[in-house]
Design a protein around this motif. Sequence first.
Motif, PDB file in Angstrom:
ATOM      1  N   SER A  26       0.816  -1.223   0.000  1.00  0.00           N
ATOM      2  CA  SER A  26       0.000   0.000   0.000  1.00  0.00           C
ATOM      3  C   SER A  26       0.843   1.263   0.000  1.00  0.00           C
ATOM      4  CB  SER A  26      -0.963   0.005   1.193  1.00  0.00           C
ATOM      5  OG  SER A  26      -0.264  -0.176   2.379  1.00  0.00           O
ATOM      6  N   ILE A  27       2.154   1.131   0.237  1.00  0.00           N
ATOM      7  CA  ILE A  27       3.006   2.319   0.199  1.00  0.00           C
ATOM      8  C   ILE A  27       3.208   2.792  -1.250  1.00  0.00           C
ATOM      9  CG2 ILE A  27       5.283   1.191   0.086  1.00  0.00           C
ATOM     10  CD1 ILE A  27       6.025   3.280   2.370  1.00  0.00           C
ATOM     11  N   LEU A  28       2.908   1.919  -2.199  1.00  0.00           N
ATOM     12  CA  LEU A  28       3.049   2.317  -3.599  1.00  0.00           C
ATOM     13  C   LEU A  28       1.694   2.374  -4.308  1.00  0.00           C
ATOM     14  CD1 LEU A  28       5.540   2.960  -5.351  1.00  0.00           C
ATOM     15  CD2 LEU A  28       5.177   0.774  -6.417  1.00  0.00           C
ATOM     16  N   ILE A  29       0.879   1.332  -4.087  1.00  0.00           N
ATOM     17  CA  ILE A  29      -0.471   1.336  -4.664  1.00  0.00           C
ATOM     18  C   ILE A  29      -1.383   1.842  -3.562  1.00  0.00           C
ATOM     19  CG2 ILE A  29      -2.308  -0.099  -5.651  1.00  0.00           C
ATOM     20  CD1 ILE A  29      -0.058  -2.116  -6.337  1.00  0.00           C
ATOM     21  N   LEU A  30      -1.793   3.082  -3.656  1.00  0.00           N
ATOM     22  CA  LEU A  30      -2.606   3.638  -2.568  1.00  0.00           C
ATOM     23  C   LEU A  30      -3.905   2.864  -2.423  1.00  0.00           C
ATOM     24  CD1 LEU A  30      -2.238   7.499  -2.735  1.00  0.00           C
ATOM     25  CD2 LEU A  30      -1.685   6.041  -0.825  1.00  0.00           C
ATOM     26  N   PRO A  31      -4.246   2.454  -1.197  1.00  0.00           N
ATOM     27  CA  PRO A  31      -5.491   1.704  -1.014  1.00  0.00           C
ATOM     28  C   PRO A  31      -6.711   2.567  -1.335  1.00  0.00           C
ATOM     29  CG  PRO A  31      -4.191   1.772   1.018  1.00  0.00           C
ATOM     30  CD  PRO A  31      -3.547   2.689   0.056  1.00  0.00           C
ATOM     31  N   GLY A  32      -7.789   1.904  -1.662  1.00  0.00           N
ATOM     32  CA  GLY A  32      -9.032   2.645  -1.902  1.00  0.00           C
ATOM     33  C   GLY A  32      -9.316   2.905  -3.358  1.00  0.00           C
ATOM     34  N   GLY A  33      -8.269   3.037  -4.158  1.00  0.00           N
ATOM     35  CA  GLY A  33      -8.456   3.222  -5.597  1.00  0.00           C
ATOM     36  C   GLY A  33      -8.740   4.645  -6.040  1.00  0.00           C
ATOM     37  N   ASP A  34      -8.994   5.531  -5.121  1.00  0.00           N
ATOM     38  CA  ASP A  34      -9.281   6.930  -5.496  1.00  0.00           C
ATOM     39  C   ASP A  34      -8.246   7.838  -4.857  1.00  0.00           C
ATOM     40  OD1 ASP A  34     -11.617   6.245  -6.763  1.00  0.00           O
ATOM     41  OD2 ASP A  34     -12.808   6.412  -4.938  1.00  0.00           O
ATOM     42  N   ILE A  35      -7.870   8.881  -5.593  1.00  0.00           N
ATOM     43  CA  ILE A  35      -7.100   9.945  -4.942  1.00  0.00           C
ATOM     44  C   ILE A  35      -7.857  11.226  -5.193  1.00  0.00           C
ATOM     45  CG2 ILE A  35      -4.931  11.196  -4.777  1.00  0.00           C
ATOM     46  CD1 ILE A  35      -3.458   8.895  -5.727  1.00  0.00           C
ATOM     47  N   HIS A  36      -8.492  11.725  -4.172  1.00  0.00           N
ATOM     48  CA  HIS A  36      -9.169  13.020  -4.254  1.00  0.00           C
ATOM     49  C   HIS A  36      -9.024  13.689  -2.891  1.00  0.00           C
ATOM     50  CE1 HIS A  36     -12.414  11.047  -2.093  1.00  0.00           C
ATOM     51  NE2 HIS A  36     -12.444  10.121  -3.023  1.00  0.00           N
ATOM     52  N   PRO A  37      -9.405  14.944  -2.768  1.00  0.00           N
ATOM     53  CA  PRO A  37      -9.128  15.655  -1.519  1.00  0.00           C
ATOM     54  C   PRO A  37      -9.738  15.024  -0.259  1.00  0.00           C
ATOM     55  CG  PRO A  37      -9.642  17.195  -3.249  1.00  0.00           C
ATOM     56  CD  PRO A  37      -9.894  15.853  -3.820  1.00  0.00           C
ATOM     57  N   ASP A  38     -10.692  14.114  -0.412  1.00  0.00           N
ATOM     58  CA  ASP A  38     -11.293  13.506   0.785  1.00  0.00           C
ATOM     59  C   ASP A  38     -10.775  12.096   1.066  1.00  0.00           C
ATOM     60  OD1 ASP A  38     -12.825  15.741   1.244  1.00  0.00           O
ATOM     61  OD2 ASP A  38     -14.457  15.034  -0.032  1.00  0.00           O
ATOM     62  N   THR A  39      -9.769  11.682   0.325  1.00  0.00           N
ATOM     63  CA  THR A  39      -9.274  10.306   0.515  1.00  0.00           C
ATOM     64  C   THR A  39      -8.737  10.087   1.925  1.00  0.00           C
ATOM     65  OG1 THR A  39      -8.729  10.252  -1.828  1.00  0.00           O
ATOM     66  CG2 THR A  39      -7.765   8.540  -0.485  1.00  0.00           C
ATOM     67  N   TRP A  40      -8.140  11.124   2.504  1.00  0.00           N
ATOM     68  CA  TRP A  40      -7.597  10.977   3.866  1.00  0.00           C
ATOM     69  C   TRP A  40      -8.689  10.550   4.842  1.00  0.00           C
ATOM     70  CZ3 TRP A  40      -9.634  14.134   7.679  1.00  0.00           C
ATOM     71  CH2 TRP A  40     -10.365  15.227   7.229  1.00  0.00           C
ATOM     72  N   LEU A 236      -1.170  14.215  -3.973  1.00  0.00           N
ATOM     73  CA  LEU A 236      -2.261  15.047  -4.499  1.00  0.00           C
ATOM     74  C   LEU A 236      -1.821  16.505  -4.588  1.00  0.00           C
ATOM     75  CD1 LEU A 236      -5.178  14.628  -5.397  1.00  0.00           C
ATOM     76  CD2 LEU A 236      -5.899  15.337  -3.133  1.00  0.00           C
ATOM     77  N   GLY A 237      -1.088  16.973  -3.596  1.00  0.00           N
ATOM     78  CA  GLY A 237      -0.609  18.360  -3.589  1.00  0.00           C
ATOM     79  C   GLY A 237       0.331  18.638  -4.750  1.00  0.00           C
ATOM     80  N   VAL A 238       1.079  17.643  -5.172  1.00  0.00           N
ATOM     81  CA  VAL A 238       2.044  17.852  -6.262  1.00  0.00           C
ATOM     82  C   VAL A 238       1.402  17.589  -7.624  1.00  0.00           C
ATOM     83  CG1 VAL A 238       4.197  16.986  -7.274  1.00  0.00           C
ATOM     84  CG2 VAL A 238       4.036  17.364  -4.817  1.00  0.00           C
ATOM     85  N   LEU A 239       0.696  16.485  -7.747  1.00  0.00           N
ATOM     86  CA  LEU A 239       0.167  16.096  -9.066  1.00  0.00           C
ATOM     87  C   LEU A 239      -1.220  16.669  -9.360  1.00  0.00           C
ATOM     88  CD1 LEU A 239       1.222  12.324  -9.195  1.00  0.00           C
ATOM     89  CD2 LEU A 239       2.397  14.258 -10.225  1.00  0.00           C
ATOM     90  N   GLY A 240      -1.987  16.958  -8.321  1.00  0.00           N
ATOM     91  CA  GLY A 240      -3.334  17.504  -8.524  1.00  0.00           C
ATOM     92  C   GLY A 240      -4.281  16.504  -9.159  1.00  0.00           C
ATOM     93  N   ASN A 241      -5.125  17.019 -10.087  1.00  0.00           N
ATOM     94  CA  ASN A 241      -6.168  16.167 -10.681  1.00  0.00           C
ATOM     95  C   ASN A 241      -5.635  15.026 -11.531  1.00  0.00           C
ATOM     96  OD1 ASN A 241      -8.161  17.648  -9.536  1.00  0.00           O
ATOM     97  ND2 ASN A 241      -8.366  19.039 -11.275  1.00  0.00           N
ATOM     98  N   VAL A 242      -4.382  15.151 -11.983  1.00  0.00           N
ATOM     99  CA  VAL A 242      -3.873  14.093 -12.869  1.00  0.00           C
ATOM    100  C   VAL A 242      -3.347  12.890 -12.082  1.00  0.00           C
ATOM    101  CG1 VAL A 242      -3.296  15.604 -14.801  1.00  0.00           C
ATOM    102  CG2 VAL A 242      -1.591  15.193 -13.034  1.00  0.00           C
ATOM    103  N   ALA A 243      -3.294  13.003 -10.748  1.00  0.00           N
ATOM    104  CA  ALA A 243      -2.759  11.897  -9.921  1.00  0.00           C
ATOM    105  C   ALA A 243      -3.405  10.550 -10.236  1.00  0.00           C
ATOM    106  CB  ALA A 243      -2.880  12.224  -8.439  1.00  0.00           C
ATOM    107  N   PRO A 244      -4.753  10.476 -10.355  1.00  0.00           N
ATOM    108  CA  PRO A 244      -5.357   9.143 -10.602  1.00  0.00           C
ATOM    109  C   PRO A 244      -4.996   8.550 -11.954  1.00  0.00           C
ATOM    110  CG  PRO A 244      -7.003  10.734  -9.847  1.00  0.00           C
ATOM    111  CD  PRO A 244      -5.780  11.509 -10.184  1.00  0.00           C
TER     112      PRO A 244
END
Lengths: 366, 71
Positions: A26-40, A236-244
Amino acid sequence: MAELAQGRISNIQLVLLLTGFLLGTSILILPGGDIHPDTWLAFLLGCGQGLILAFIYLALARRFPGQTFVKIAEAVWGRYIGKIVSLAFLWYVFHAGALTTTNFLDFIKVSILPSTPAMLLVLMLVGVCAAAVWSGLEVITRCSEVLVPLTILFTLFLALMLIPDFKAANLQPVLQTPLPELLKTSVRVATFPFGETVIFLMILPFLNKQNKSLSSVVIAFALTVFILITGMLRTLGVLGNVAPLYVYPLYQATRSIDLGHTLTRLEILTSINFLTMGFIKASVQLFAFVVGLSQFLGLKSDRTLVVPAWLLMSLLGLYNLPGVAETIAFTHTVYPFYALPFEVFIPLATLVVAWLRKLPREGQQP
Amino acid sequence: MVIVITVFVGMLVCLQLPSLLKLGSRRDLLTYLILMGLAYILMVLRTVGVHLPYVTSAIVRVFKAVLGRFI
């Protein structure tokens, strides 16, 4: 007592081993499958659900001190049904180990060594884990004592290095995700990685102070969720919307570090983090499988199975899924349903039946 | 490549066999040889290009057929 589990592990070692195990892939493949501002928030909710599952596993382990899940299942379900339950559990452990291997392999094939034959890579990667398992549980825990603090250090260092590229605006809008979506993501996080703690039902018997295991598990979960949230926020802070859009967004984010054209190519630290934590995770899974299968088959020495299990886990790693995209899609879509019986139903049913049958009985060895 | 795999697996067996014989457990020996044999066959099949089905892909197909609406 298992031959590979000579020596006991302390509670602080359990914290580090469990943290290493949970960070694993999970340190490389973020769990959950989504990266958006509410993922935390989904991570926190998933961690909470994972803790509830961990309570079940701990309750089971405390009810049958010194017994692995294979022995517990036989004591609770009887000889024949117990064997079926144990076999299902061992399949899950073996398959989860092979999935970790596949993740290892995919990452190295995509990012580092695209031309090296897959079989050679996988045999070498799992071979290191097999060497650790052959040396015993104590060696794996001592490896985690060195590697997990290093991983935490590297993660914080990378987060600091990314501050110049970090855009706080990328973390907005906050709390806009619909609740059902958030809960769905949190369930995925609960099954991968937190629910995978079920494999520790093969490790907990070798703990020297069972009564303090709860605090160790809580600390390990807190450390893991902290590292995951740090990684997610900086990505997310670095890549923004293109992270996923990236296969490995955490890796991609660290590629952009460039401090005065001197400190560059620091993605190697992310690779090191992944490989070391993946090593801990795969070693724990291989250990659990080897010890479990040798108890299941009633073998004299559990070292007998280390080499065959190494080769077979490597091979299943090759025959899991055809590509990286399929592996990540499986982790985020089917895996939560697939893992549910092994992570929730089987341990919970075993605990309930043990409670109803008042097992283990007074003066009776479970 | 098949020769390399044969030598590799043969070496592994030769290294562990003495300790297994010394252990004196027929069950241990039999389990070891069966599992090593299975691993050897799978490795050779992969090397000679025999396409075996992907295990997890089959699991995915089953789950999608049963729980298609939720996945």
